[in-house]
Design an enzyme around this catalytic site. Structure first.
Site, PDB file in Angstrom:
ATOM      1  CG  ASP A 478      -8.817  -3.559 -11.704  1.00 56.62           C
ATOM      2  OD1 ASP A 478      -8.165  -3.146 -10.733  1.00 56.62           O
ATOM      3  OD2 ASP A 478      -8.391  -3.543 -12.877  1.00 56.62           O
ATOM      4  CG  ASP A 548      -1.343  -3.441 -12.998  1.00 56.96           C
ATOM      5  OD1 ASP A 548      -1.982  -4.508 -12.919  1.00 56.96           O
ATOM      6  OD2 ASP A 548      -1.879  -2.325 -13.143  1.00 56.96           O
TER       7      ASP A 548
END
Ligand code: DGJ
Length: 744
Positions: A478, A548
């Site tokens: 990430d 997301d």
């Protein structure tokens, strides 16, 4: 595939079955672009495309009687200061302040295959798959050597370009810009398409007619970004998904970029692609060199789907070095939306157990397993396990999960640090920032200075201690913030102009080391969702977290836009809970699954909270994906059929390479009352083939709708009853069909 060298006229012609790319050496030695587009026969008159006449205000670049002006010539690699006056592809600044340079043809080489770049991710091809041309230009005053590299692929309408400069002189110079590609068209009747957005709505499609002047997209964020993807296309006004001309351009790079179109007063259209010259200044010392990332140029005369097919085939077969590149991707359960930071080992094991019961193949432990990480304020940078939460450690946990028949995956965010961490307390100098100014934080975190080798080494050492001792099959890498106050502490002024690119080199270096040490691990890239969804990281991570935003309807837009360039196998897509965490929206579980099938499929919720009825749907979804994922992710060709941006509804189909099988999906946005007929027209099928069409509801048994010829399905279309959509939930209902060729 050929590269013709017309030595008498100085013309180069790169040609395959689909495209031609032609340029020539002009009088004086600069390169003139002549043509890029649908294949044309090779001939010996291309040089006559050069037109010259005296024009007012034109700066003549050769001695009299020449009237050659670079302003009225399509330039293959324009420089600043010699009368072109438009966006240059290269900028050299001397210590005396002069910005003038002049590169003229010196020699060229042609060879089979393709070389890879030394420092950056790049495409690869065998000697049978591609041919390359390197044209070497020289600035004789400074003894600088500029190499323009071109690769044409045999079976794809693709040219890959890059540029490299070597300072063979005695004078240090500053490289102010070195674009990967600059391409001039002698016309401007185009529309531009780009992929723009923000967190949660990445890669939305925008399309607008070109106008005189500059237009384009860029990133100055230190990442390719959610706001704009390093992609653009030029299309004709009449171009659709299935017909018309489209030129697609994509940069194989994950940092700051410029993708710009400039239309001159003479309707010359210049496409510039490369590292953004803003915040870039490379100290090109005598004896040193610099290489640009690669730019991919695609031409299609069969619409945007044709353009996407070329990108997809290229990225499926010629960039990722991972063993996973051509493997079916494991069906996973990720705990993030199910628990966020709030988990215990017991809870994780219970989630994994359920995932194993329903047939998933991989459990992914997301953020929160390390340091003192119970929220986003602390712990980042401390890559050692939090035994309070996970008493068996990652080692013990991973083995327990493997004992359930699942593989185990782990989340990391190696480029970042919280100030509340052991790493920051022992190395405050490791973060990016100007010590004399405020250092902006974002999500309470700071960026580690990956331009420094010792920082990359330090993170690497911490990570391998975890990876070496646990059973890790997958890693989600990430990156949750952009770079601000770009300043590398302890380095001199010259380094600061190089910092943004050196940061990316550090990221690639860590990827390189980890993927080499753990070749069996499937890496997935992620950046606050899809903020670094680019071809650069594809080399190491064959899939990326698309967004997301897991809402199924929002995903119709995000995945539709993303599919313009990137293959389905690259797009991670998960079924999440409702009401949706990002939008509070309710969508049917079947639609959430249907959308996620067109990607690297998984779940991101606590399956223990689902009803028995829902679990039965989940089991059927997993069975379906296991049966069709090879077709969807590997073998099939993906066609967009209906745009959610234009119609509010989504249509798409994946057709097997032999055209004998297909999976297609219709998703409606808002339901319509008393609506018109609905005919869902497909694409990519064999017109003469009879297909058995089956509807998959996931609540009842599969239902055979009937048998139809390919031409019927493509021209007349599948009948979808609006009442059926209402019965399926109305808003955001969807219908998934499979097609199978009837045996004659
Ligand atoms: C952002 C990612 O996109 C999410 O999937 C999740 O991993 C969080 N970060 C964790 O902090």
């Amino acid at each position: 595939m050929f590269i013709y060298e017309h030595r008498d006229t100085g013309v180069f012609h790169l040609q395959n079955a689909f495209i031609s790319y032609i340029f020539k050496v002009m009088d004086g030695g600069a390169l003139e672009h002549l043509y890029y587009g649908k294949r044309v026969h090779d001939c010996d008159i291309f040089h006559l495309l050069h037109e010259e006449k005296m024009r007012s205000c034109g700066a003549v670049c050769l001695e009299e009687p020449s009237i050659q002006s670079l302003e009225f010539t399509p330039n293959e690699f324009p420089v600043y200061g010699t009368g072109d006056f438009k966006t240059p592809a290269i900028g050299i600044k001397r210590s005396n302040g002069s910005l003038v340079s002049s590169f003229v043809y010196d020699h060229h080489v042609v060879y089979d295959g393709k070389k890879e770049l030394e420092s950056l991710p790049s495409l690869y091809a065998t000697e049978d798959e591609a041919m390359s041309l390197e044209v070497v230009l020289k600035d004789s005053l400074l003894n600088l050597e500029l190499t323009l590299s071109y690769t044409i692929f045999k079976d794809l309408p693709v040219v890959v370009r890059s540029s490299r400069i070597v300072n063979h002189g005695v004078e240090d110079v500053c490289l102010d810009r070195l674009l990967s590609s600059s391409l001039d068209f002698k016309e401007s009747a185009f529309e531009m398409i780009d992929l723009v957005g923000a967190w949660g709505r990445e890669r939305y499609v925008e399309r607008f007619p070109l106008r005189t002047g500059i237009q384009g997209v860029q990133s100055l964020r230190g990442a390719s970004s959610a706001e704009a993807n390093p992609f653009m296309a030029l299309v004709r006004k009449e171009t659709t998904e299935s017909q018309g001309e489209a030129y697609g351009f994509n940069l194989v790079y994950s940092g700051n970029f410029l993708a710009q179109v400039e239309v001159s007063s003479f309707a010359l259209t210049r496409v510039s692609l490369g590292i953004h010259p803003e915040m870039f200044a490379w100290d090109l010392k005598a004896g040193s060199s610099f290489e640009s990332p690669e730019a991919v140029c695609v031409y299609s005369d069969c619409g945007l789907n044709g353009m996407s097919h070329a990108f997809h085939a290229l990225y499926k077969g010629h960039i990722s070095r991972s063993v996973w590149a051509n493997r079916e991707r494991p069906i996973l359960l990720n705990n993030w939306e199910g628990t966020e930071f709030d988990f215990t080992e017991e809870k994780i094991l219970a989630m994994a157990k359920k995932a194993s019961d329903v047939g998933a193949e991989l459990f992914v432990l997301d953020d929160g397993w390390f340091g003192v990480r119970n929220n986003d304020r602390a712990g980042l940078g401390d890559w050692f396990v939090n035994y309070d939460k996970l008493p068996s450690g990652i080692d013990g946990l991973s083995k327990k999960i493997e004992a359930m028949g699942l593989k185990f995956g782990l989340w990391i965010e190696p480029e970042m640090v919280n100030k509340d961490s052991d790493l920051y307390r022992s190395h405050p100098d490791y973060i990016v920032g100007d010590p004399e100014r405020f250092e902006s934080h974002s999500r309470h975190q700071h960026v580690l200075d990956f331009s420094k080798k010792e920082v990359v080494d330090c993170v690497y050492e911490m990570l391998i201690k975890v990876f070496d001792t646990a059973a890790i099959s997958y890693v989600k890498w990430d990156m949750n913030r952009y770079i601000t106050e770009p300043y590398s502490k302890g380095h001199d002024g010259k380094w600061q102009g190089e910092f943004m690119h050196r940061y990316m080199l550090g990221v690639y270096e860590l990827y390189e080391r980890l993927t080499k040490r753990y070749p069996h691990i499937l890496f997935e890239s992620c950046a606050s969702g899809g903020a670094r969804f680019d071809a650069g990281l594809l080399k190491y991570a064959p899939q990326a977290w698309t967004s997301d935003d897991t809402d199924a309807y929002e995903r119709t837009k995000i995945q539709y836009g993303t599919s313009l360039v990137y293959p389905v196998s690259m797009m991670s897509a998960h079924v999440s809970a409702v009401p949706n965490h990002q939008l509070n929206r309710m969508t049917p579980l079947v639609t959430r699954g249907n959308m996620a099938f067109f990607g690297a499929f998984g779940y991101e919720l606590d399956l223990n909270l689902l009803s028995e009825e829902e679990i039965s749907i989940v089991k059927k979804q997993i069975q379906f994906m296991k049966q069709y994922r090879s077709l969807i992710q590997l073998d099939g060709k993906f066609y967009r059929l209906l745009s959610p941006f234009e119609t509010g509804n989504l249509g798409q189909i994946v057709v097997s390479s032999d055209q004998k099988e297909a999976v297609c999906l219709y998703v409606q946005g808002l339901n319509t009352v008393n609506g018109s007929w609905l005919r869902f027209k497909l694409d990519g099928l064999d017109a003469d083939c009879l297909y058995k069409v089956t509807y998959h509801s996931f609540t009842k048994d599969e239902e055979v709708i009937g048998s139809f010829y390919g031409d019927y399905l493509m021209r007349i279309g599948l009948v979808i009853e609006r009442d059926d959509l209402t019965a399926l939930g109305g808003d955001f209902a969807s219908m998934l069909f499979t097609l199978k060729a009837e045996v004659a």
